[in-house]
Enzyme design. Structure first.
Site, short mmCIF file in Angstrom:
data_model
loop_
_atom_site.label_atom_id
_atom_site.label_comp_id
_atom_site.label_asym_id
_atom_site.label_seq_id
_atom_site.Cartn_x
_atom_site.Cartn_y
_atom_site.Cartn_z
N ARG A 223 33.64 49.05 27.52
CA ARG A 223 33.17 50.05 27.82
C ARG A 223 34.96 50.46 28.88
NH1 ARG A 223 29.79 50.37 33.47
NH2 ARG A 223 30.95 49.68 34.83
N TYR A 359 40.54 45.41 46.75
CA TYR A 359 41.27 45.94 45.62
C TYR A 359 42.73 45.98 45.92
CZ TYR A 359 41.29 48.82 41.50
OH TYR A 359 41.65 49.94 40.43
#
Ligand SMILES: NC(=O)c1ccc[n+]([C@@H]2O[C@H](COP(=O)([O-])OP(=O)(O)OC[C@H]3O[C@@H](n4cnc5c(N)ncnc54)[C@H](O)[C@@H]3O)[C@@H](O)[C@H]2O)c1
Length: 453
Positions: A223, A359
């Site tokens: 995706r 992150y």
């Protein structure tokens, strides 16, 4: 589907009160010309001739200078009225010959009249020399100054126009021409205010089927950005291996079928992930030429609230797995000589972001990997680069709280979010055989986001 801000911003009331309207960006479509209005190629540098020849070979009209009469005609306060027919699709300013500060005046004398004539979605590309390869002090300073021009102009331009800088390390024109062509095309729609350094490596002649005969693996392909990378790789001629976790198996199979490739269900944190990718690519497609490390996750929290799992899972997926997989990919029998590794970092890895220490660590680590590894594999003709997306419309960003999301979408020179396709186009440019002179680079695909700009 337009987001809420776009719906409000483009409403008749908003238009009437002068709310700035995001421009529909010119994106690449197969068969369309590189640029459908004339391109001004000016400046005294050595690459302008090769750029003109390349554009001519693609049927793009180039002009060497703006006619004085054209500029002066009907001028009011020095500003001529410009009809649509007189607009420029792009301006390429080759200042690679600039050696003293006085030479920088050309940015204004050539640039200002040309910028006034730009069409919607136009491109400005400046060509210079990598200051690190210039020995004379003033010449090096002069070349470094070009960056300030491009980064500021990117913020001044409107209507989807962008400004980018190509810095040559040598005299070979092929790599410079490839980079200029990328920036002129619709492939670079969401790349603005960026600098790409081009090495002096010979590159193969351009072909219309850019990735024909290549086998490309993309992780996280079920995706979002990864699915579009798979689509664009296939569109450009590659045979694609789409990789994603088993729980995304159905969506993964749909993407693999759509692009005529094969699906490999695999958690990339598995110790043998790299080996399994090599075995699959060799067994099913006979080789491996391009690897795109796209799979990634977020677990956003302020540092004080992050638990061990939230920290280590992000580092494991986004960074450790890439490092480990590369060992197998670069071993004997893996990625062939002349191969391409393209990583997906993030502007959070360059600028940092509140609530994303884990992150940002992982994505800054990816940048470090690109710099260090590119030097180690250069002898084999393998390039290692990264793209650093800004705010891209995907399921990942759909999870961001509403107010933060709306601000994230607009805080860039193009006043809109990018699409997965925009990242995919940049990845696929770096994956092309003709991009062999570009390595160790991190290309932001962020519309010139204000975050760490
Ligand atoms: N969307 C953005 O605005 C944005 C901005 C900057 C960077 N990025 C980066 O772009 C990449 C793609 O992001 P996206 O928005 O499409 O994300 P997404 O969450 O929509 O898709 C990520 C895909 O990676 C897969 N994946 C996750 N962990 C995996 C694992 N262990 N093994 C195999 N596959 C795994 C997921 O199943 C998913 O299909 C990521 O690396 C992300 O960090 C995205």
């Amino acid at each position: 589907m337009p987001d809420l801000f776009t719906t409000l911003a483009t409403s008749p009331v908003a238009r009437r009160v002068g709310v700035p309207q995001p421009t529909r960006l010119r994106r690449f479509a197969p068969g369309e010309p590189l640029c459908d209005s004339p391109v001004l190629v000016a400046g005294g540098g050595a690459f302008a001739g090769a750029v003109r020849d390349h554009l001519a070979s693609l049927g793009v009209t180039t002009v060497d200078a703006l006619e004085v009469a054209e500029v002066a005609e009907g001028a009011v306060d020095g500003t001529p009225p410009v009809t649509d027919a007189g607009r420029l699709g792009a301006v390429v300013l080759d200042l690679s010959d600039a050696v003293d500060l006085g030479d920088l005046d050309r940015l204004r004398t050539l640039g200002a009249p040309a910028v006034r004539r730009l069409a919607r979605n136009a491109r400005v590309v400046v060509v210079g020399r990598d200051p690190d390869t210039v020995t004379d002090l003033e010449a090096a300073v002069t070349q470094r100054a070009l960056e300030g021009f491009v980064r500021s102009l990117g913020k001044e331009l409107r209507h989807g126009a962008t400004a980018n800088l190509v810095l040559a390390q040598g005299d070979r024109p092929d790599g410079v021409v490839s980079a200029v062509a990328f920036f002129l095309s619709g492939r670079s729609a969401y790349v603005d205010g960026q600098v790409v350094v081009v090495g002096d490596t010979p590159t193969p002649a351009r072909s219309t089927t850019l990735l024909a005969g290549q086998v490309a693996v993309v992780t996280g392909a079920a995706r979002g950005i990864g699915a579009d990378i798979a689509r664009v790789l296939a569109r450009d001629g590659a045979r694609v291996v789409a990789v994603d976790v088993p729980s995304a198996g159905q969506a993964l199979a749909a993407v693999a079928n759509e692009v005529g490739g094969t699906a490999l269900q695999l958690d990339i944190t598995a110790p043998d992930a790299g080996t399994r990718i090599v075995e699959h690519a060799r067994g099913r497609h006979g080789g491996l030429d391009v690897v795109v490390h796209n799979a990634g996750i977020t677990r956003d929290r302020l540092l004080v609230n992050l638990d061990e799992q939230q920290w280590s899972s992000v580092v494991a997926v986004n960074l450790r797995s890439v490092l480990r997989m590369n060992e197998a990919l670069l071993a004997e029998g893996g990625l062939g000589d002349g191969g391409r590794i393209v990583c997906v970092s993030s502007i959070a890895g360059l600028a940092g972001n509140r609530g994303q220490t884990n992150y940002a660590v992982s994505k800054a680590g990816v940048v470090g990997l690109v710099h260090a590894l590119s030097r180690r594999v250069a002898g084999r003709g393998i390039t290692v680069n990264a793209v650093a997306p800004g705010f891209i419309e995907t399921e990942m960003t759909a999870r961001i709280p509403f107010a933060t999301r709306e601000v994230g979408r607009r805080m860039n020179s193009l006043q809109q979010a990018g699409l997965p396709l925009d990242v995919a186009e940049a990845v696929c440019w770096l994956a092309q055989p003709t991009s062999g002179a570009v390595t160790g680079q991190v290309l932001r695909v962020c519309g010139q986001s204000l975050l760490g700009a």
